[in-house]
Scaffold this motif. Structure first.
Motif, PDB file in Angstrom:
ATOM      1  N   LYS A 113       1.150  -1.208  -0.058  1.00 11.26           N
ATOM      2  CA  LYS A 113      -0.024  -0.052  -0.035  1.00 11.26           C
ATOM      3  C   LYS A 113       1.021   1.083  -0.103  1.00 11.26           C
ATOM      4  N   LYS A 114       0.295   2.243  -0.539  1.00 12.63           N
ATOM      5  CA  LYS A 114       1.141   3.619  -0.483  1.00 12.63           C
ATOM      6  C   LYS A 114       1.326   3.953   0.879  1.00 12.63           C
ATOM      7  N   SER A 115       2.647   4.317   1.031  1.00 13.63           N
ATOM      8  CA  SER A 115       3.122   4.790   2.368  1.00 13.63           C
ATOM      9  C   SER A 115       4.583   5.392   2.418  1.00 13.63           C
ATOM     10  N   LYS A 116       5.184   5.719   3.360  1.00 11.55           N
ATOM     11  CA  LYS A 116       6.457   6.304   3.346  1.00 11.55           C
ATOM     12  C   LYS A 116       7.565   5.062   3.204  1.00 11.55           C
TER      13      LYS A 116
END
Length: 456
Positions: A113-116
């Motif tokens: 998932k989109k994350s840092k």
């Protein structure tokens, strides 16, 4: 017939001017101008698709033109076996690393998932990949560039027919445009212009400095052409016989055998240049006609009307369910592909690849001037703009020199003013083109042949 009267008139005037050059200067020069006008016409159609159809400002035309020229080298030049034996494996390994990086990056984007954390992981992957490429490539590149650098010093190409490189040039440009479009098409118009210009400079800089790819600024000469070489024609018995028959009366007026032989040799040399340029005209004109037919059908199709609707009002088009981003990307790729084809055509016509010659003035802003002068949104206008501006670009110096000599006929040959003007004649092209642009923008702000709005 009547509604196309201005088109016929404009093109008739251009044809008359080119014929006039043939009569007053030489037919070889006239055909050279015609061929470059045809190449410029392809470039302007590519730029017109992006700006005239969709309102996209692309200042990266220079980069796509350079990629088209690079395609000619990579496709048509024979491979250099010595270079491949000492460094080819390194280059193939680097290509494999790049492909692996792309695949792994796509895998990470899909699975996480989109994350840092995902962003950091991708950044580490790219950094590690770049270091690995550097380590693997450096020894191979040094070895390749050391193989007879005066003549080769690069891997060469595939040794395939040069016409195939025109298609590959379009594919190279389309591939780059797809990547740029994914990144930059969300930018506002002025920022998009800056971004595309900078990316084009990066592309040209890479081509100039990576000697293993296409000799860099050392240039690649003697490229293949789809037409015979002048030297070969001058040695061909059939060609000499044809020239002799055409000039039968002129040769019979000379009684001396040596003088007749010398004149025939001069006629053969002149005729070979004209014949080769005529053959190239046939190839270039065919491409222009094919692209013109396709773009005209696209312009007046439902897709073309949709693109003009997006250009005129993006918000309204998006409210009606049109995918503006997707359509912008498509037209950005298509226009760039056509410019890439034109870049391959130009290098084929020249017979050499000179990365140092790719500058924004000639390969971006002059093309934009052509589109503006001819008429944005009108393919016939864009082509005419290419003809007009390129004709002025080539003939500005001779015209300026004629006018200078005419108005300074009473001055001594040693007069400093006259000498200064004569020496400055080549630079009058900027003054003449700038003046022409100002006049057209003042009296024909929509171009010589403006876009025709067809009411449904």
């Amino acid at each position: 017939m009547r509604k196309y009267l201005n088109v016929y008139t404009a093109y008739s005037i251009m044809l008359f001017l080119i014929i006039l050059v043939g009569i007053l200067q030489s037919w070889s020069i006239a055909l050279s101008i015609l061929n470059y006008c045809l190449i410029a016409a392809v470039m302007t159609m590519g730029a017109n698709i992006q700006w005239g159809y969709a309102g996209l400002i692309n200042f990266g035309i220079m980069g796509y033109t350079a990629l088209g020229g690079l395609a000619v080298v990579l496709v048509s030049v024979a491979p250099v076996p010595e270079a491949w034996s000492v460094g080819g494996i390194n280059i193939i390994a680097c290509l494999a690393i790049i492909i692996a990086m792309v695949i792994i990056t796509k895998f990470i984007i899909r699975k996480f998932k989109k994350s840092k954390s995902r962003n950091y992981l991708i950044a580490i992957l790219i950094l590690f990949g770049l270091i690995l490429i550097r380590v693997v490539a450096s020894p191979g590149i040094d070895a390749i560039e050391s193989v007879n650098p005066a003549k080769t010093g690069f891997l060469g190409g595939l040794g395939m027919p040069v016409l195939f490189s025109w298609i590959v040039g379009g594919l190279f440009a389309a591939g780059l445009a797809f990547v740029i479009g994914k990144i930059a098409l969300g930018l506002r118009a002025d920022y998009l212009a800056i971004a595309t210009l900078l990316i084009a400079e990066i592309v040209v800089s890479i081509i100039k400095h990576e000697d293993w790819l296409a000799r860099g600024v050392k240039n690649v000469i003697g490229l293949k052409r789809p037409v015979p070489f002048e030297v070969d024609l001058q040695k061909s018995e059939w060609f000499i016989s044809v020239v002799e028959k055409i000039n039968f009366n002129k040769l019979n007026m000379i009684s001396s055998f040596e003088e007749k032989k010398e004149l025939l040799n001069e006629l053969v040399i002149s005729a070979s240049s004209i014949y080769v340029k005529l053959c190239m005209t046939g190839f270039l004109l065919s491409v222009v006609i094919i692209i013109l037919i396709i773009t005209q059908k696209a312009l007046y199709s439902p897709w073309g009307r949709k693109m003009r609707a997006i250009r005129d009002n993006e918000v309204a088009a998006e409210a009606m369910g049109k995918n503006v981003v997707k359509e912008h990307l498509l037209i950005f790729v298509l226009g760039s592909a056509i410019v890439g084809i034109a870049g391959a055509m130009m290098v084929t016509n020249d017979g050499l690849f000179t990365p140092g010659s790719y500058r924004p003035m000639r390969y971006t802003f002059v093309i934009w001037v052509m589109v503006i002068v001819g008429g944005t949104g009108n393919n016939f206008g864009a082509i005419l703009g290419g003809f007009v501006v390129w004709f002025l670009w080539v003939e500005a110096a001779p015209i300026a020199l004629f006018l200078i000599n005419f108005f300074t006929a009473n001055l001594a040959e040693t007069n400093q003013i006259k000498l200064h003007l004569v020496n400055s004649a080549p630079y009058f092209r900027f003054l003449i083109i700038g003046t022409a642009l100002l006049v057209i923008m003042r009296y024909r702000p929509q171009g010589i042949l403006p876009e025709k709005i067809i009411k449904q």
